[in-house]
Design an enzyme around this catalytic site. Structure first.
Site, PDB file in Angstrom:
ATOM      1  N   ASP A   1       0.841  -1.194   0.000  1.00  0.00           N
ATOM      2  CA  ASP A   1       0.000   0.000   0.000  1.00  0.00           C
ATOM      3  C   ASP A   1       0.883   1.253   0.000  1.00  0.00           C
ATOM      4  OD1 ASP A   1      -2.848   0.881   0.445  1.00  0.00           O
ATOM      5  OD2 ASP A   1      -1.901   1.911   2.135  1.00  0.00           O
TER       6      ASP A   1
ATOM      7  N   GLU B   1      14.520 -14.925  -0.953  1.00  0.00           N
ATOM      8  CA  GLU B   1      15.155 -16.075  -0.299  1.00  0.00           C
ATOM      9  C   GLU B   1      14.591 -17.374  -0.851  1.00  0.00           C
ATOM     10  OE1 GLU B   1      14.592 -15.326   3.854  1.00  0.00           O
ATOM     11  OE2 GLU B   1      16.032 -13.663   3.852  1.00  0.00           O
TER      12      GLU B   1
END
Ligand code: NOJ
Length: 563
Positions: free
Chosen positions: A224, A274
């Site tokens: 956002d 990751e």
């Protein structure tokens, strides 16, 4: 009253393989949880309601690749979930922690990814961090928010805000807190204090929260107002210009788009990277297409607004498309969205945008718009209800649930976002099958005629057109990953472009007017073409000399048979 449908989660999972790690070629469907489906009958949509309707997304339904859930966290609800009081848990209004885990599991079993909406620019003023922060200038949370001393005191002894920043939601941007004898800044409501991202502890707290959701199987995040996270370290005044509202009378040089923001996004992406297959989407806050393109990275895409703000005319969309293609270039992935929870619905906006010289066929335009969303280069985002051509709903003032709409006036023009957030229309029963209770927001007057159940039985419906187009897209590598070239259709009201990739070449034609238009395919794009899928019933014939008559508001995808 009708009973809720049986749990989709208990059905066998689909044969559709989960999208590969690079699922940026997929389609995302935005669910506004409060309005999608209410399982427990309290009148507000919930996570179990989404579970009830997973078939809507499956291979016999829309065949989408991911759902984006607008905020699901505990919230006092002043900005309907965008005022978060705990980023790490589920709002009891929407369900339990177990409901969320079940939803993720059921989606994954069907090859559907789950994207959460992260509101990291601000919190609710009921968040524990803010409660601690406002209570004292000492302690671990003292510097979590943008606190500043007054610039001075006026003749009446009132504190003067530290700079000229204002709130996007109207009114002043700074709020005085007597306990601290300081102001805090809020871009949005007073109840949405701005976090201080220049405090490393704030960043760390957010990254811990992000890791928590990833561990629960979340596949990506929508961020956002992400380009507002960092402010100018000195909180300097913004330059003042002409404009139609206090916000638009400033150049937002010091409260948005800071130069070191790209490094912050890099640190966020490092966590997602990751493991492969995690996507993030930044919500560009009031910026231009070029700024959105500049923030785009591998697996990190950004909403830009040039198409969402375009009227439904061929020249306007041509300009928007070309601007995007230039800004993003061939290697960066744009997004394609025509509606969301902050904007007028496309079925309303596009028809209204063409003026009063003809009575537009809203549904026909909605279907043609679907072709744009699903065939332009970029990741398509659908907003719940657009697949049935849901329109904005007139909401009486007493029922408005969008706080800034209540302060709208001549110097603060504001679109009432309650209008585009009304309950999903599932079937022709009480409350359109959305709830067995009293809906939190009124439904559209046409809900008994315009709903999923009615439209799935009608081959001419907007829903049937979406399903056809989405299924075609799934099997069309040129649409999913191919390049794009805009062509001259020879007709000013018709846009044409090709999508090419993986040995496939497609030609898209969109007629922006409610009159037939003749296209000379031979002069648009050489080769032999076959119509594959379109908005109207039956596919038009292509004459041996390449002439093709597009019907009013028709959009069509053709495929080259020359390879
Ligand atoms: C952008 C969201 O899309 C909007 O709905 C919200 O009100 C503001 N950010 C504040 O969080």
């Amino acid at each position: 009253m009708s009973s809720p449908p049986t749990r989709a989660a208990s059905r066998p999972s689909t044969a559709r393989p989960a999208a590969g790690p690079d699922w940026r070629d997929g389609v995302v469907y935005q669910v506004y949880p409060r309005s999608f489906a209410d399982h427990d009958g309290d009148g507000t949509g919930d996570l179990a309601g989404i579970l009830d309707h997973l078939d809507h997304f499956g291979p016999d339904g829309l065949a989408i690749d991911a759902i984006w859930l607008s905020p699901i966290y505990p919230s006092p609800g002043r900005d309907l979930g965008y005022d978060v009081s705990d980023h790490a848990t589920v709002d009891p209004l929407l369900g339990t922690e177990a409901d969320f885990d079940r939803l993720v599991e059921a989606c994954h079993a069907r090859g559907i990814r789950v994207i959460l909406d992260l509101v990291m620019n601000h919190t609710s003023d009921e968040h524990a961090w803010f409660r601690a922060s406002r209570a004292s200038r000492e302690g671990p949370y003292a510097d979590f928010y943008l606190w500043r001393d007054p610039r001075g005191f006026d003749a009446a002894g009132q504190p003067i805000p530290p700079n000229n920043w204002v709130s996007f939601f109207g009114g002043p941007g700074w709020e005085w807190v007597p306990e601290r004898q300081q102001f805090y800044y809020h871009t949005f409501l007073v109840g949405q204090p701005e976090l201080n991202w220049r405090n490393p502890a704030v960043e760390q707290a957010h990254w811990d929260m992000v890791r928590g959701w990833l561990a629960r199987g979340v596949d990506g995040f929508r961020l956002d107002v992400f380009n507002a996270f960092l402010k100018d370290p000195d909180l300097g005044d913004n330059p003042v210009i002409e404009g139609d509202s206090p916000w638009n009378r400033q150049v937002h040089r010091n409260d948005l788009d800071q130069p070191d923001f790209v490094d912050l996004i890099g640190r966020f992406r490092a966590i997602l990277d990751e493991k492969p297959g995690r996507l993030s989407i930044g919500e560009l806050f009031v910026g231009q297409t070029e700024t959105a393109a500049g923030y785009t990275r591998p697996h990190h895409i950004v909403f830009d607004w040039s198409l969402m703000e375009s009227p439904w005319t061929a020249p306007a969309f041509a300009a928007g498309i070309d601007r995007r293609e230039t800004a993003y270039g061939p290697d960066r992935q744009p997004t394609v969205a025509l509606s969301n929870h902050d904007r007028e619905r496309q079925a309303t906006r596009l028809s209204a945008s063409i003026g009063r010289d003809r009575d537009p066929d809203r549904d026909a335009i909605a279907k043609a718009a679907a072709v744009l969303v699903l065939t332009l280069r970029g990741m398509p985002f659908l907003y719940y209800g657009e697949e049935i051509g849901m329109t904005d709903v007139d909401i009486p003032r007493a029922e408005i649930v969008d706080p800034p709409a209540l302060r709208a006036g001549p110097d603060f023009p504001w679109y009432d976002r309650s209008r585009c957030r009304t309950p999903m229309q599932w079937r022709a029963s009480a409350n359109a099958g959305f709830t067995t209770g009293r809906p939190w927001l009124r439904l559209a007057a046409d809900a008994d005629r315009r709903n999923v159940a009615v439209q799935e039985d009608d081959p001419d419906s907007t829903l049937s057109a979406y399903r056809r187009l989405l299924r075609f897209r799934q099997t069309a590598p040129a649409l999913r990953t191919g390049g794009m070239e805009r062509l001259d259709s020879g007709e000013p009201d018709v846009l044409a472009w090709t999508r090419t990739g993986d040995g496939q070449r497609l030609l898209v034609l969109v007629n922006f007017v409610g009159e037939a238009r003749r296209i000379d395919l031979a002069s648009v794009a050489a080769g032999r073409w076959v119509a594959r899928v379109g908005t109207h019933r039956g596919l038009p014939d292509i004459a041996p000399d390449g002439r093709l008559d597009l019907r009013p508001d028709e959009a069509l995808i053709l495929e080259s048979v020359d390879g």
